[in-house]
Design a protein around this motif. Structure first.
Motif, short mmCIF file in Angstrom:
data_model
loop_
_atom_site.label_atom_id
_atom_site.label_comp_id
_atom_site.label_asym_id
_atom_site.label_seq_id
_atom_site.Cartn_x
_atom_site.Cartn_y
_atom_site.Cartn_z
N UNK A 1 9.02 -7.22 -6.36
CA UNK A 1 8.92 -5.98 -7.12
C UNK A 1 8.12 -6.26 -8.39
N UNK A 2 7.02 -5.55 -8.56
CA UNK A 2 6.16 -5.76 -9.72
C UNK A 2 5.78 -4.41 -10.32
N UNK A 3 5.55 -4.41 -11.64
CA UNK A 3 5.15 -3.17 -12.30
C UNK A 3 4.15 -3.47 -13.41
N UNK A 4 3.48 -2.43 -13.88
CA UNK A 4 2.54 -2.58 -14.98
C UNK A 4 1.42 -3.55 -14.68
N UNK B 1 5.02 4.95 -14.29
CA UNK B 1 4.84 3.52 -14.05
C UNK B 1 3.98 3.28 -12.82
N UNK B 2 3.21 2.20 -12.87
CA UNK B 2 2.51 1.71 -11.69
C UNK B 2 3.37 0.59 -11.13
N UNK B 3 3.70 0.66 -9.86
CA UNK B 3 4.57 -0.36 -9.29
C UNK B 3 4.15 -0.77 -7.90
N UNK B 4 4.73 -1.86 -7.45
CA UNK B 4 4.50 -2.32 -6.09
C UNK B 4 5.79 -2.91 -5.55
N UNK B 5 6.10 -2.54 -4.31
CA UNK B 5 7.18 -3.19 -3.57
C UNK B 5 6.52 -3.77 -2.33
N UNK B 6 6.71 -5.07 -2.11
CA UNK B 6 6.02 -5.69 -0.99
C UNK B 6 6.80 -6.82 -0.34
N UNK B 7 6.36 -7.15 0.86
CA UNK B 7 6.87 -8.32 1.57
C UNK B 7 5.66 -8.97 2.24
N UNK B 8 5.62 -10.29 2.25
CA UNK B 8 4.45 -10.97 2.82
C UNK B 8 4.87 -12.28 3.47
N UNK B 9 3.88 -12.98 3.99
CA UNK B 9 4.15 -14.27 4.65
C UNK B 9 4.78 -15.26 3.68
N UNK C 1 3.52 -1.57 -0.86
CA UNK C 1 3.51 -0.16 -1.23
C UNK C 1 3.16 -0.06 -2.71
N UNK C 2 1.95 0.41 -3.01
CA UNK C 2 1.52 0.64 -4.38
C UNK C 2 1.80 2.10 -4.72
N UNK C 3 2.43 2.33 -5.86
CA UNK C 3 2.79 3.71 -6.18
C UNK C 3 2.69 3.98 -7.67
N UNK C 4 2.61 5.26 -8.00
CA UNK C 4 2.60 5.70 -9.39
C UNK C 4 3.60 6.84 -9.51
N UNK C 5 4.50 6.71 -10.47
CA UNK C 5 5.47 7.77 -10.71
C UNK C 5 5.73 7.87 -12.21
N UNK C 6 6.38 8.93 -12.62
CA UNK C 6 6.58 9.17 -14.05
C UNK C 6 7.92 8.65 -14.55
N UNK C 7 8.55 7.77 -13.80
CA UNK C 7 9.79 7.15 -14.24
C UNK C 7 9.47 6.16 -15.38
N UNK D 1 10.29 14.92 -7.70
CA UNK D 1 9.56 15.50 -8.84
C UNK D 1 8.72 14.47 -9.59
N UNK D 2 9.25 13.26 -9.77
CA UNK D 2 8.56 12.24 -10.57
C UNK D 2 7.53 11.44 -9.79
N UNK D 3 7.51 11.58 -8.47
CA UNK D 3 6.56 10.82 -7.64
C UNK D 3 5.17 11.45 -7.73
N UNK D 4 4.15 10.61 -7.88
CA UNK D 4 2.79 11.12 -8.01
C UNK D 4 1.86 10.67 -6.89
N UNK D 5 1.89 9.39 -6.52
CA UNK D 5 0.93 8.92 -5.51
C UNK D 5 1.35 7.57 -4.95
N UNK D 6 0.79 7.24 -3.77
CA UNK D 6 1.02 5.92 -3.19
C UNK D 6 -0.09 5.52 -2.24
#
Length: 417
Positions: free
Chosen positions: A90-93, A1-9, A54-60, A38-43
């Motif tokens: 929290x956003x994905x895809x 999955x491509x995901x993002x966890x963030x906080x902003x103004x 935080x933008x990330x890609x993992x195989x979950x 193991x499932x984490x690929x990049x951020x």
């Protein structure tokens, strides 16, 4: 999955956001910790005064499992707790993809269409490349983000008028002191934000300009460029009394100017001069209690909202045009992602149809005597390729951007691949 966890103004005050800022060394340590999974690929981490994402890609395959992976790391390194969850998004895809493209285009900024954010996104990507925390998935994603940002700015009127926190700070200086030629300014910080402020102020004939930075040579370089005087960071206290405007924009984790420091300066110089303090740093570099002193006005990042409202209204009309471009670029990226993820499946489908064709043709040849099988072979190949293309086309549509993995598993079982 491509995901993002963030906080902003938009979701949290500066008191919360400053707890989750990341310097380059923080990002590297954070990334190294996640690489053990193991499932984490990049951020890639985007950390600015207005947001940490935080933008990330993992195989979950389960989105929540992917988010939990990052939240555990945030708990360990930044003290995240469940009580803070309302301050995060929290956003994905595709939703995550479109969010990044909106950020890089300036649509999600405090000042709609501001230009500074695209440089910050590029810097986040560069850091990820340097520490080797990205991969082909996120590299392609950020490359498309740069494309979206460039197209929105060139094809719409999204960046007309004052367009960044730094330019808003310059506007505030002019509003507070209409004639800047009679006033002195102290700039602390020679990074990107500080330089943008200097560029904006250079249009005005300032009485005296002092530039302080941790690396003095950088301050000296800017002092020459903007006709100012470079000073050491340790000397800022003695220049406070000489300055009418003090602007701080550094990545220091500590207060560089405190209420006690300002009060001491006033007492030593027997001065109660009117002063404007602008803190563009997150975490804050000017202690908020400075605002309690007489004739001292302090503005932090969140206080600039009122100043930029007029610009925001002017640019709002261009947002709908920008969204069309973002949707187009998002679709392009998601199609690439689907094809990339399903390529092995596509190859197996084609191979399976070809094997069926060859097996049936061999059986036909054994029981039927024909002078020339070439026409039959060509026609059989044509039919198998036609139906494999049709099957692949329909598969791409029903997997919905590659998110419905259950369909792919069903196809595997159906064709015994």
């Amino acid at each position: 999955m491509i995901g993002i966890i963030g906080t902003s103004y938009k979701s949290a005050s500066i008191d919360i956001r400053e707890k989750f800022t990341f310097l380059k060394e923080d990002i590297q340590e954070f990334s190294e910790y996640l690489k053990k999974e193991e499932d984490f690929k990049s951020l890639i981490i985007l950390s600015t005064c207005n947001r940490t994402e935080i933008y990330f890609y993992c195989q979950k395959t389960n989105n929540q499992e992917g988010f939990d992976l990052i939240l555990r790391a945030l708990s360990k390194y930044k003290g995240y707790t469940e009580t803070m969850k309302p301050y995060f998004y929290f956003k994905s895809g595709r939703e995550a993809v479109e969010h990044l493209f909106k950020v890089s285009s300036g649509i999600d900024s405090l000042i709609i269409g501001e230009d500074q954010i695209i440089g910050q996104v590029k810097n986040a990507f560069t850091i990820a490349q340097e520490i080797k925390s990205t991969d082909s998935i996120l590299t392609r994603l950020f490359t498309k983000a740069f494309e979206a940002g460039k197209r929105v700015r060139s094809e719409t009127k999204i960046n007309q008028g004052s367009g960044s926190v730094s330019s808003a700070a310059v506007d505030l200086c002019h509003k507070y002191y209409p004639d800047l030629s009679k006033h002195s300014i102290l700039i602390i910080g020679a990074g990107q934000t500080g330089q943008l402020v200097l560029t904006g102020l250079s249009k005005h004939n300032i009485k005296s300009l002092y530039i302080a930075n941790r690396t003095v040579s950088k301050a000296e370089e800017l002092a020459i460029r903007y006709n100012g005087k470079a000073i050491e960071l340790e000397s800022i206290e003695q220049y406070l009394a000489k300055s009418d405007i003090i602007i701080v924009a550094t990545d220091s984790k500590n207060h560089l100017i405190t209420k006690e420091m300002v009060l001491k300066t006033c007492q030593e110089n027997n001065s109660i001069q009117k002063q404007l303090y602008i803190d563009l740093s997150v975490p804050r570099n000017i202690e908020k209690f400075v605002n309690e002193l007489s004739n001292k006005q302090l503005y932090a990042v969140d206080d600039l909202t009122e100043i930029v409202n007029s610009t925001t209204l002017k640019r709002q009309n261009a947002v709908s045009e920008a969204i069309k471009i973002i949707n187009e670029v998002s679709t392009d990226y998601m199609e690439w992602l689907v094809v990339r993820g399903l390529s092995p499946i596509f190859s197996k489908i084609k191979k399976n149809f070809q094997q069926v064709h060859e097996k049936e043709l061999q059986g036909f040849k054994k029981v039927n005597i024909l002078g020339d099988h070439k026409v039959l072979e060509d026609y059989g190949k044509h039919i198998s390729e036609k139906y494999s293309r049709l099957f692949i086309k329909n598969l791409r549509e029903i997997v919905k951007d590659g998110e419905k993995k259950e369909y792919i598993e069903a196809i595997n079982e159906l064709f015994e691949m």
